[in-house]
Design a protein around this motif. Structure first.
Motif, mmCIF file in Angstrom:
data_model
loop_
_atom_site.group_PDB
_atom_site.id
_atom_site.type_symbol
_atom_site.label_atom_id
_atom_site.label_comp_id
_atom_site.label_asym_id
_atom_site.label_seq_id
_atom_site.Cartn_x
_atom_site.Cartn_y
_atom_site.Cartn_z
ATOM 1 N N GLU A 103 5.332 -15.815 7.435
ATOM 2 C CA GLU A 103 4.270 -15.542 6.346
ATOM 3 C C GLU A 103 3.731 -14.126 6.794
ATOM 4 O O GLU A 103 3.162 -13.325 5.925
ATOM 5 N N ARG A 104 3.462 -14.144 8.003
ATOM 6 C CA ARG A 104 2.882 -12.858 8.608
ATOM 7 C C ARG A 104 3.618 -11.534 8.254
ATOM 8 O O ARG A 104 3.387 -10.683 7.985
ATOM 9 N N HIS A 114 3.436 -10.075 5.073
ATOM 10 C CA HIS A 114 2.365 -9.596 4.804
ATOM 11 C C HIS A 114 2.434 -8.195 5.334
ATOM 12 O O HIS A 114 1.948 -7.291 5.021
ATOM 13 N N SER A 169 4.307 -5.805 3.308
ATOM 14 C CA SER A 169 3.561 -5.502 1.877
ATOM 15 C C SER A 169 2.840 -4.148 1.931
ATOM 16 O O SER A 169 2.897 -3.510 3.129
ATOM 17 N N ASP A 191 -0.075 -3.498 2.170
ATOM 18 C CA ASP A 191 -1.273 -3.424 3.229
ATOM 19 C C ASP A 191 -1.052 -2.754 4.530
ATOM 20 O O ASP A 191 -1.859 -2.202 5.249
ATOM 21 N N TYR A 234 -5.684 -1.224 6.509
ATOM 22 C CA TYR A 234 -6.225 -2.914 6.535
ATOM 23 C C TYR A 234 -6.997 -3.270 7.720
ATOM 24 O O TYR A 234 -6.560 -2.657 8.775
#
Length: 190
Positions: A85-86, A89, A92, A94, A170
């Motif tokens: 999941e990280r 991210h 992405s 970000d 971010y």
């Protein structure tokens, strides 16, 4: 991508008038090269990770180390922080924005030897479409013939930079404004 770029790099070195017995392909297929990163997590611990897919070449002549050169291409989508999941991210917009910037590159622009096989390597580092000329210390780990008759040479070095310098803003807190990249490369002489 990996085999295509390695084949292109080897072909380019072979066709180049500068190609010599001092040209190396970074041994990523044998997993003898690593690009890792380390960043502070909220001031409480360190987050470590790596890029699983990259390749490159370098040239190094012990009699003229000042002429050393390096080219590395990193597949940014191959980022691996040991947490799916990280990693999604981090891919992405970000962070790495791999949809728009699938590669990060380093192309050397100069080398100042230290007399011990290492020295200060300068080059253009591109991440997220932003390029900065950077300098960092590299050290030669060793060089010589392997058990299969191939000549190998290895170096290591690290470089710390601010995420904001490459358009990553971010907010991870003040402790996580900088990231350290560590590389350990072993090349096989061509």
């Amino acid at each position: 991508m990996k085999k295509t770029l390695i084949a292109a790099a080897v072909a380019a070195m072979a066709a180049s008038p500068l190609a010599s017995a001092n040209d190396y392909v970074i041994d990523t297929e044998g997993a003898h090269a690593f690009i890792q990163f380390k960043i502070n997590h909220l001031g409480y611990s360190w987050l470590l990770g790596r890029f699983n897919e990259f390749e490159g070449t370098f040239s190094y002549d012990e009699s003229a180390p000042e002429n050393a050169r390096v080219n590395v291409v990193i597949d940014t989508a191959s980022i691996d922080s040991n947490h799916q999941e990280r990693d999604q991210h981090l891919r992405s917009d970000d962070f790495l924005d791999v949809a728009n910037y699938p590669q990060s590159t380093f192309v050397s622009t100069g080398f100042t030897p230290d007399g011990n096989g290492g020295g200060v390597l300068a080059g253009d580092f591109t991440l997220r479409g932003v390029t900065h000329n950077i300098e960092f210390q590299i050290d030669q780990v060793g060089a010589g013939e392997d058990p299969w008759g191939m000549t190998r040479r290895g170096f290591e070095g690290s470089y710390t930079f601010k995420l904001a310098d490459y358009g990553i803003d971010y907010d991870l807190g003040p402790e996580a404004e900088e990231i350290e990249i560590y590389l350990s490369i072993e090349g096989i002489q061509q």
